[in-house]
Design a protein around this motif. Structure first.
Motif, PDB file in Angstrom:
ATOM      1  N   GLU A 116       0.849  -1.180   0.000  1.00  0.00           N
ATOM      2  CA  GLU A 116       0.000   0.000   0.000  1.00  0.00           C
ATOM      3  C   GLU A 116       0.889   1.235   0.000  1.00  0.00           C
TER       4      GLU A 116
ATOM      5  N   ALA B 279      -5.969   2.027  -2.728  1.00  0.00           N
ATOM      6  CA  ALA B 279      -5.534   0.886  -3.528  1.00  0.00           C
ATOM      7  C   ALA B 279      -6.654   0.329  -4.390  1.00  0.00           C
TER       8      ALA B 279
ATOM      9  N   GLU C 230      -9.563   2.093  -5.688  1.00  0.00           N
ATOM     10  CA  GLU C 230      -9.967   2.998  -6.758  1.00  0.00           C
ATOM     11  C   GLU C 230      -8.778   3.558  -7.532  1.00  0.00           C
ATOM     12  N   GLY C 231      -7.573   3.337  -7.053  1.00  0.00           N
ATOM     13  CA  GLY C 231      -6.391   3.908  -7.681  1.00  0.00           C
ATOM     14  C   GLY C 231      -5.939   5.147  -6.945  1.00  0.00           C
ATOM     15  N   TYR C 232      -4.643   5.438  -7.068  1.00  0.00           N
ATOM     16  CA  TYR C 232      -4.057   6.564  -6.362  1.00  0.00           C
ATOM     17  C   TYR C 232      -4.032   7.801  -7.259  1.00  0.00           C
TER      18      TYR C 232
ATOM     19  N   ARG D 118      -4.804   6.964 -12.694  1.00  0.00           N
ATOM     20  CA  ARG D 118      -5.126   6.496 -11.350  1.00  0.00           C
ATOM     21  C   ARG D 118      -4.500   5.113 -11.175  1.00  0.00           C
TER      22      ARG D 118
ATOM     23  N   THR E  66      -3.059   1.635  -9.828  1.00  0.00           N
ATOM     24  CA  THR E  66      -3.337   0.717  -8.729  1.00  0.00           C
ATOM     25  C   THR E  66      -2.032   0.045  -8.305  1.00  0.00           C
TER      26      THR E  66
END
Length: 549
Positions: free
Chosen positions: A58, A84, A86-88, A102, A104
Motif C-alpha cells: 500500500e 488501492a 480505486e487507484g491513487y 489512477r 493501482t
C-alpha cells in the motif's frame, strides 16, 4: 589480507543487493530502477537522476511512486490521494494539477527509497552498443592484465626449486589455495558452518532492520464519529386548465421509471397554457444518531437571465419547525413572473432567449445530533427554464448535503517478522540489536577462520599465509647444515616474497611442523612454538646448530 576482506565485503554486498534491491523484471525481486526524465518533479529530482524503487502493498499520501502510463512510459510522481481499490491520485511536485492516471498497486513499480543525482547522464550513454562494447573490452583487458606483483616477480625471476624439493612437492601437494575459500575449507567444519550461518543471518537481519527503519512507525487515518445528511426534495404540479394537450388541466413529474430503470427527463410545458405551479418542499435530516433539532423553513423565488440579472421574491417567510422533518407548499404565479420579465426587458432594452425561475428553499437547522451541536443552513436551488414557448422543470428534484464529523487517529503500524506480528518500533529495536550481535559474531568467527584468532599457531599460519605455502613431504635430509632460525613467520614471509612468494611447509611425526625458504645453500626456517621444543631436541641429537635471528 586486503584481498580476502575485499572479497568478503563484496560477497556480503552482493547478497544484500539480492535480498533488498534485485529487479522485479529480471529476478522477480522487489526493486525497480527508474531514470528521471522531464521537469515535473523539480526541485525534488532532475533529469538524469536514478530513482531506486521498492514495491509496497500500500502507498500513503506523500510517497513518490513510479508507474507505467500509456504513451508516457515510466512516470515518477507523488501520491496526493486515492486508495488501492480505486487507484491513487498523483501529481508532480512541479505541477499545479493532478494527473489523469489512477494507478493501482499492480501497476505501480514501487515507492522511492532514495535517488542518486545525475548518475543517469553517465549510465544512459553506456547503453549504446559502441560505448558498451568499449567498456566491456576495457573490463576484460583489466581482468587479464597481470598484477604488479606478478610482473615484478617475472622481471626479477625466482629461485628454482631443487630436484629434491620438486619431488617432495609432487608427493606432498600444494597447501595454498583460494584466499577466500581456502581458509574456509581448511577450518574445522563446525566453525565454517557457524561463520556462514552467522553471515547469512546478519545479512537478513540488516535487511530487515533497514526495512523496519524505512517503514512508517505510525499512520494516521480519519475515523467517522458522526454522519448525517440533510435532504431537500421538490414535488410540483403545473396548472394549465383543461385543454386538448392536458385534458385534466395539470402536468405532474414523471414518477414511473423507463425500461432502463431510470426516470425519464422532465417534459416541457407550453408556456401559453401554464397558469401556475404548485410546489411542495420537503426536508429531512437523515442519521442513525439520536437527534434533538429544530429550525426554520422558508421559500424564495428568483427570476433572472442566465449569467445576468436576478430578482428575488419571498414565496414563504421562514416558519419554525420541530424535529428532523418538515414540509410546506407554495405557489408560483407564472403570469406574474412573465410580467416581471417583460418589465425588465422594457427597462433594459435587452431580451434574452430564455430565463430561469429558481425555487430556493431556505432551511436553517440547529440543535443536537449525536451529541454534536449543529447550526447549519441548506439553500438548494431548483431551476426551471422559461421561454415564450416552453417551461422546462429541473431534472433533479432532490438535493442532499452529507456531513461527516471525523477524528484524526494515529496508531502504531506493525510488520511481520518470522511469522510474528511486531510493532514497527519494536521490530526496529529487535532487528537492530540482532544485526549488531550477528555482525559481531560473524566478525569473530571470520577472524578465527581468516586470521586464526583463538586457534593454534599452525592454524594462524595457514590462515594468514595460506596462499604462499607449498606443502611438502618429509625430506630425506630434513636438516640442512647452514640453517637460520627466524623469530616470526612474518620475517620468513618477507624473505619468501623476494623469491616468488613460496614458503615450504614440512611436517613429520618426528619433529613436527616447520616452514622454510631456501636461498642457495642457506635455509631460513620458522618453527611454531608448539614444535620448537621437539626441534631443539632433535637438533641437539644430530649435532646441528641453529642460529637464531
Amino acid at each position: 589480507m586486503v584481498q580476502r576482506l575485499t572479497a568478503l565485503v563484496s560477497t556480503l554486498l552482493l547478497l544484500g543487493w539480492f535480498v533488498l534491491f534485485r529487479p522485479a523484471t529480471l529476478l522477480d525481486g522487489p526493486g525497480a530502477y527508474v531514470f528521471v526524465s522531464g521537469t515535473s518533479m523539480e526541485p525534488t529530482m532532475y533529469t538524469g537522476d536514478l530513482a531506486i524503487m521498492r514495491r509496497q502493498t500500500e502507498y500513503q499520501v506523500g510517497d513518490v511512486i513510479a508507474f507505467r502510463a500509456e504513451d508516457k512510459g515510466d512516470v515518477i510522481h507523488r501520491v496526493i490521494g486515492g486508495n488501492a481499490v480505486e487507484g491513487y491520485r498523483t501529481q508532480g511536485d512541479n505541477r499545479d494539477t493532478a494527473d489523469l492516471w489512477r494507478p493501482t498497486p499492480d501497476e505501480i513499480k514501487g515507492r522511492m527509497w532514495f535517488h542518486i543525482p545525475w548518475i543517469g547522464k553517465v549510465l544512459l550513454p553506456l547503453q549504446q552498443p559502441r560505448a558498451f562494447g568499449a567498456l566491456l573490452g576495457l573490463a576484460v583487458g583489466l581482468a587479464l592484465m597481470p598484477s604488479g606483483k606478478a610482473i615484478r616477480r617475472r622481471r626479477k625471476g625466482g629461485r628454482q626449486m631443487t630436484p629434491q624439493e620438486t619431488e617432495r612437492t609432487q608427493r606432498g601437494g600444494d597447501g595454498g589455495g583460494d584466499p577466500v575459500l581456502g581458509p574456509l575449507a581448511q577450518a574445522p567444519w563446525p566453525l565454517t558452518a557457524a561463520f556462514l550461518l552467522a553471515s547469512l543471518a546478519a545479512i537478513v537481519a540488516i535487511g530487515g532492520a533497514f526495512l523496519a527503519h524505512r517503514e512508517r512507525a505510525t499512520s494516521s487515518e480519519t475515523v467517522a464519529r458522526l454522519e448525517y445528511a440533510q435532504t431537500a426534495s421538490l414535488d410540483y404540479v403545473v396548472n394549465t386548465g383543461p385543454s386538448l394537450l392536458y385534458p385534466d388541466g395539470t402536468v405532474r413529474p414523471a414518477l414511473e421509471p423507463n425500461d432502463e430503470g431510470a426516470l425519464p427527463p422532465e417534459q416541457p410545458v407550453y408556456t401559453p397554457l401554464a397558469r401556475s405551479i404548485d410546489v411542495e418542499v420537503r426536508y429531512a435530516l437523515e442519521t442513525e444518531a439520536e437527534t434533538a433539532v429544530g429550525g426554520t423553513l422558508g421559500v424564495d423565488l428568483e427570476v433572472g437571465a442566465p449569467d445576468g440579472w436576478t430578482h428575488r421574491e419571498t414565496l414563504l417567510a421562514p416558519r419554525a419547525f420541530d424535529g428532523p422533518e418538515t414540509a410546506t407548499r407554495v405557489r408560483v404565479d407564472l403570469p406574474a413572473a412573465a410580467s416581471l420579465i417583460a418589465r425588465v426587458e422594457e427597462e433594459t432594452g435587452f431580451k434574452a432567449s430564455s430565463y430561469e425561475l429558481r425555487v430556493v428553499p431556505r432551511i436553517h437547522l440547529e440543535g443536537d445530533v449525536g451529541g454534536e451541536a449543529v447550526d447549519t443552513d441548506l439553500t438548494p436551488a431548483f431551476t426551471m427554464t422559461w421561454t415564450a414557448a416552453e417551461i422546462t422543470p429541473d431534472g433533479d428534484l432532490e438535493r442532499s448535503d452529507p456531513v461527516t464529523i471525523a477524528d484524526l487517529t494515529t496508531h502504531t503500524r506493525s510488520m511481520s517478522l518470522a511469522g510474528l506480528e511486531l510493532s514497527v518500533p519494536r521490530a526496529r529495536t529487535v532487528l537492530t540489536g540482532a544485526s549488531a550481535g550477528l555482525v559481531v559474531a560473524a566478525l569473530l568467527l571470520g577472524a578465527s577462520i581468516y586470521l586464526g584468532l583463538g586457534r593454534g599457531e599452525r592454524a594462524k599460519v595457514r590462515a594468514r599465509y595460506g596462499r604462499m605455502l607449498l606443502r611438502v613431504q618429509q625430506a630425506d635430509e630434513p636438516f640442512a647444515r647452514d640453517r637460520v632460525r627466524l623469530a616470526s613467520m612474518h620475517d620468513l614471509a618477507r624473505l619468501a616474497q623476494r623469491d616468488g612468494g613460496i614458503i615450504f611447509e614440512e611436517e613429520s611425526p618426528s619433529f613436527g611442523t616447520r616452514y622454510y625458504v631456501r636461498d642457495g645453500d642457506a635455509l631460513y626456517e620458522y618453527v611454531p612454538d608448539d614444535a620448537s621444543t621437539r626441534t631443539r631436541l632433535i637438533d641437539a641429537l644430530v649435532g646441528g646448530g641453529a642460529r637464531g635471528r
